[in-house]
Motif scaffolding. Structure first.
Motif, PDB file in Angstrom:
ATOM      1  N   LEU A 150     106.814 -42.658  29.509  1.00 33.35           N
ATOM      2  CA  LEU A 150     106.943 -43.745  30.478  1.00 33.35           C
ATOM      3  C   LEU A 150     106.045 -43.437  31.669  1.00 33.35           C
ATOM      4  CD1 LEU A 150     108.524 -46.318  31.402  1.00 33.35           C
ATOM      5  CD2 LEU A 150     110.114 -44.747  32.512  1.00 33.35           C
ATOM      6  N   PRO A 151     105.048 -44.307  31.964  1.00 35.95           N
ATOM      7  CA  PRO A 151     104.189 -44.051  33.122  1.00 35.95           C
ATOM      8  C   PRO A 151     104.919 -44.373  34.422  1.00 35.95           C
ATOM      9  CG  PRO A 151     103.547 -46.109  32.064  1.00 35.95           C
ATOM     10  CD  PRO A 151     104.661 -45.523  31.244  1.00 35.95           C
ATOM     11  N   LEU A 152     104.816 -43.453  35.401  1.00 36.86           N
ATOM     12  CA  LEU A 152     105.493 -43.679  36.681  1.00 36.86           C
ATOM     13  C   LEU A 152     104.512 -43.967  37.805  1.00 36.86           C
ATOM     14  CD1 LEU A 152     108.391 -41.071  36.700  1.00 36.86           C
ATOM     15  CD2 LEU A 152     108.446 -43.484  36.084  1.00 36.86           C
ATOM     16  N   CYS A 153     103.454 -43.158  37.927  1.00 33.32           N
ATOM     17  CA  CYS A 153     102.508 -43.318  39.035  1.00 33.32           C
ATOM     18  C   CYS A 153     101.302 -42.440  38.768  1.00 33.32           C
ATOM     19  CB  CYS A 153     103.167 -42.959  40.367  1.00 33.32           C
ATOM     20  SG  CYS A 153     103.777 -41.261  40.448  1.00 33.32           S
ATOM     21  N   GLY A 154     100.351 -42.452  39.679  1.00 33.70           N
ATOM     22  CA  GLY A 154      99.198 -41.568  39.584  1.00 33.70           C
ATOM     23  C   GLY A 154      99.444 -40.301  40.370  1.00 33.70           C
ATOM     24  N   ILE A 155      98.733 -39.239  40.006  1.00 34.66           N
ATOM     25  CA  ILE A 155      98.930 -37.976  40.730  1.00 34.66           C
ATOM     26  C   ILE A 155      98.528 -38.118  42.193  1.00 34.66           C
ATOM     27  CG2 ILE A 155      98.772 -36.440  38.719  1.00 34.66           C
ATOM     28  CD1 ILE A 155      95.856 -35.921  39.445  1.00 34.66           C
ATOM     29  N   ASP A 156      97.606 -39.027  42.497  1.00 35.16           N
ATOM     30  CA  ASP A 156      97.180 -39.225  43.888  1.00 35.16           C
ATOM     31  C   ASP A 156      98.226 -39.963  44.720  1.00 35.16           C
ATOM     32  OD1 ASP A 156      94.817 -37.975  43.228  1.00 35.16           O
ATOM     33  OD2 ASP A 156      93.731 -39.850  42.899  1.00 35.16           O
ATOM     34  N   ASP A 157      99.237 -40.535  44.066  1.00 32.59           N
ATOM     35  CA  ASP A 157     100.277 -41.272  44.791  1.00 32.59           C
ATOM     36  C   ASP A 157     101.302 -40.349  45.441  1.00 32.59           C
ATOM     37  OD1 ASP A 157      99.136 -43.672  43.949  1.00 32.59           O
ATOM     38  OD2 ASP A 157     100.359 -43.747  42.137  1.00 32.59           O
ATOM     39  N   LEU A 176     101.781 -36.991  47.486  1.00 38.16           N
ATOM     40  CA  LEU A 176     101.137 -35.936  48.266  1.00 38.16           C
ATOM     41  C   LEU A 176     101.835 -34.602  48.048  1.00 38.16           C
ATOM     42  CD1 LEU A 176     100.597 -37.848  51.625  1.00 38.16           C
ATOM     43  CD2 LEU A 176      98.958 -37.488  49.769  1.00 38.16           C
ATOM     44  N   GLU A 177     101.072 -33.527  48.171  1.00 36.89           N
ATOM     45  CA  GLU A 177     101.642 -32.193  47.980  1.00 36.89           C
ATOM     46  C   GLU A 177     102.764 -31.953  48.988  1.00 36.89           C
ATOM     47  OE1 GLU A 177     100.154 -27.596  48.078  1.00 36.89           O
ATOM     48  OE2 GLU A 177      98.810 -29.098  47.223  1.00 36.89           O
ATOM     49  N   GLY A 178     103.880 -31.427  48.489  1.00 42.16           N
ATOM     50  CA  GLY A 178     105.027 -31.156  49.346  1.00 42.16           C
ATOM     51  C   GLY A 178     105.858 -32.380  49.660  1.00 42.16           C
ATOM     52  N   CYS A 179     105.606 -33.469  48.934  1.00 39.20           N
ATOM     53  CA  CYS A 179     106.307 -34.721  49.213  1.00 39.20           C
ATOM     54  C   CYS A 179     107.025 -35.257  47.980  1.00 39.20           C
ATOM     55  CB  CYS A 179     105.330 -35.782  49.712  1.00 39.20           C
ATOM     56  SG  CYS A 179     104.622 -35.386  51.319  1.00 39.20           S
ATOM     57  N   ALA A 180     107.870 -36.241  48.235  1.00 41.68           N
ATOM     58  CA  ALA A 180     108.591 -36.948  47.183  1.00 41.68           C
ATOM     59  C   ALA A 180     108.233 -38.422  47.265  1.00 41.68           C
ATOM     60  CB  ALA A 180     110.100 -36.761  47.369  1.00 41.68           C
ATOM     61  N   LEU A 181     108.345 -39.113  46.135  1.00 37.78           N
ATOM     62  CA  LEU A 181     108.042 -40.535  46.067  1.00 37.78           C
ATOM     63  C   LEU A 181     109.079 -41.227  45.202  1.00 37.78           C
ATOM     64  CD1 LEU A 181     105.900 -42.853  46.574  1.00 37.78           C
ATOM     65  CD2 LEU A 181     104.999 -42.237  44.315  1.00 37.78           C
ATOM     66  N   LYS A 182     109.625 -42.322  45.717  1.00 34.99           N
ATOM     67  CA  LYS A 182     110.551 -43.138  44.923  1.00 34.99           C
ATOM     68  C   LYS A 182     109.726 -44.121  44.089  1.00 34.99           C
ATOM     69  CE  LYS A 182     114.348 -46.448  45.345  1.00 34.99           C
ATOM     70  NZ  LYS A 182     115.289 -47.086  46.290  1.00 34.99           N
ATOM     71  N   ASN A 197     105.826 -33.407  44.196  1.00 32.39           N
ATOM     72  CA  ASN A 197     104.617 -32.600  44.040  1.00 32.39           C
ATOM     73  C   ASN A 197     104.848 -31.280  44.762  1.00 32.39           C
ATOM     74  OD1 ASN A 197     102.110 -31.362  44.348  1.00 32.39           O
ATOM     75  ND2 ASN A 197     101.020 -33.267  44.750  1.00 32.39           N
ATOM     76  N   VAL A 198     104.951 -30.197  43.992  1.00 31.01           N
ATOM     77  CA  VAL A 198     105.123 -28.856  44.564  1.00 31.01           C
ATOM     78  C   VAL A 198     103.884 -28.054  44.198  1.00 31.01           C
ATOM     79  CG1 VAL A 198     106.524 -26.765  44.602  1.00 31.01           C
ATOM     80  CG2 VAL A 198     107.626 -28.992  44.304  1.00 31.01           C
ATOM     81  N   ALA A 199     102.980 -27.911  45.160  1.00 28.16           N
ATOM     82  CA  ALA A 199     101.742 -27.138  44.966  1.00 28.16           C
ATOM     83  C   ALA A 199     100.985 -27.600  43.730  1.00 28.16           C
ATOM     84  CB  ALA A 199     102.057 -25.646  44.908  1.00 28.16           C
ATOM     85  N   ARG A 229     104.797 -35.162  31.950  1.00 24.16           N
ATOM     86  CA  ARG A 229     103.468 -34.962  31.378  1.00 24.16           C
ATOM     87  C   ARG A 229     102.453 -35.568  32.327  1.00 24.16           C
ATOM     88  NH1 ARG A 229     103.475 -35.930  25.455  1.00 24.16           N
ATOM     89  NH2 ARG A 229     105.189 -34.719  24.612  1.00 24.16           N
ATOM     90  N   VAL A 230     101.386 -34.836  32.604  1.00 24.09           N
ATOM     91  CA  VAL A 230     100.293 -35.360  33.415  1.00 24.09           C
ATOM     92  C   VAL A 230      99.106 -35.582  32.481  1.00 24.09           C
ATOM     93  CG1 VAL A 230      98.719 -34.919  35.332  1.00 24.09           C
ATOM     94  CG2 VAL A 230     101.104 -34.166  35.471  1.00 24.09           C
ATOM     95  N   GLU A 231      98.670 -36.837  32.381  1.00 18.80           N
ATOM     96  CA  GLU A 231      97.556 -37.175  31.504  1.00 18.80           C
ATOM     97  C   GLU A 231      96.648 -38.179  32.197  1.00 18.80           C
ATOM     98  OE1 GLU A 231      98.944 -38.557  27.716  1.00 18.80           O
ATOM     99  OE2 GLU A 231     100.150 -36.765  27.333  1.00 18.80           O
ATOM    100  N   ASP A 232      95.348 -37.904  32.178  1.00 19.39           N
ATOM    101  CA  ASP A 232      94.345 -38.830  32.730  1.00 19.39           C
ATOM    102  C   ASP A 232      94.685 -39.258  34.152  1.00 19.39           C
ATOM    103  OD1 ASP A 232      92.955 -38.738  30.307  1.00 19.39           O
ATOM    104  OD2 ASP A 232      94.203 -40.323  29.465  1.00 19.39           O
ATOM    105  N   GLY A 233      95.168 -38.327  34.978  1.00 24.92           N
ATOM    106  CA  GLY A 233      95.455 -38.630  36.369  1.00 24.92           C
ATOM    107  C   GLY A 233      96.747 -39.391  36.586  1.00 24.92           C
ATOM    108  N   GLY A 234      97.545 -39.544  35.532  1.00 20.75           N
ATOM    109  CA  GLY A 234      98.813 -40.257  35.652  1.00 20.75           C
ATOM    110  C   GLY A 234      99.994 -39.321  35.414  1.00 20.75           C
TER     111      GLY A 234
END
Length: 102
Positions: free
Chosen positions: A5-12, A14-20, A32-34, A92-97
């Motif tokens: 299930l795709p949720l978001c992009g890795i750029d969405d 930020l390091e040390g942050c959470a996203l709903k 995103n933890v380091a 799973r991180v694939e193709d920046g997602g």
């Protein structure tokens, strides 16, 4: 074989942050933890708090509602008043997602 299930992009996230992230009728919290990504259910098991809107301290998320804490790697409770663990997902991180196995 699990469905991804795709949720978001890795750029969405930020390091040390959470996203709903809302997907269908379910909400997830992406962390995103380091540069490592983790996903749990967004809803705190104690009350109406959103973990994706909480504060991340290392691999501990603090709920913005009553300050309960969870380990985002395991879902285990890390601080009161929470008593029930939060559900975690295989990421799973694939193709920046960022995807989760469902």
């Amino acid at each position: 074989k699990p469905t991804l299930l795709p949720l978001c992009g890795i750029d969405d996230v930020l390091e040390g942050c959470a996203l709903k992230v809302e997907e269908g009728d379910h909400a997830y919290a992406v962390y995103n933890v380091a540069g490592a990504y983790f996903v749990t259910d967004d809803m705190c098991t104690h009350g109406p708090g959103s973990l994706g809107e909480g504060e991340l301290y290392g691999d501990i998320i603090e709920c913005n509602f009553h300050g309960g804490q969870f380990n985002i790697r395991t879902g285990e409770v890390a601080g009161p008043p929470c008593m029930e663990p939060v559900k975690t997902y295989t990421v799973r991180v694939e193709d920046g997602g960022i995807f989760i196995e469902v």
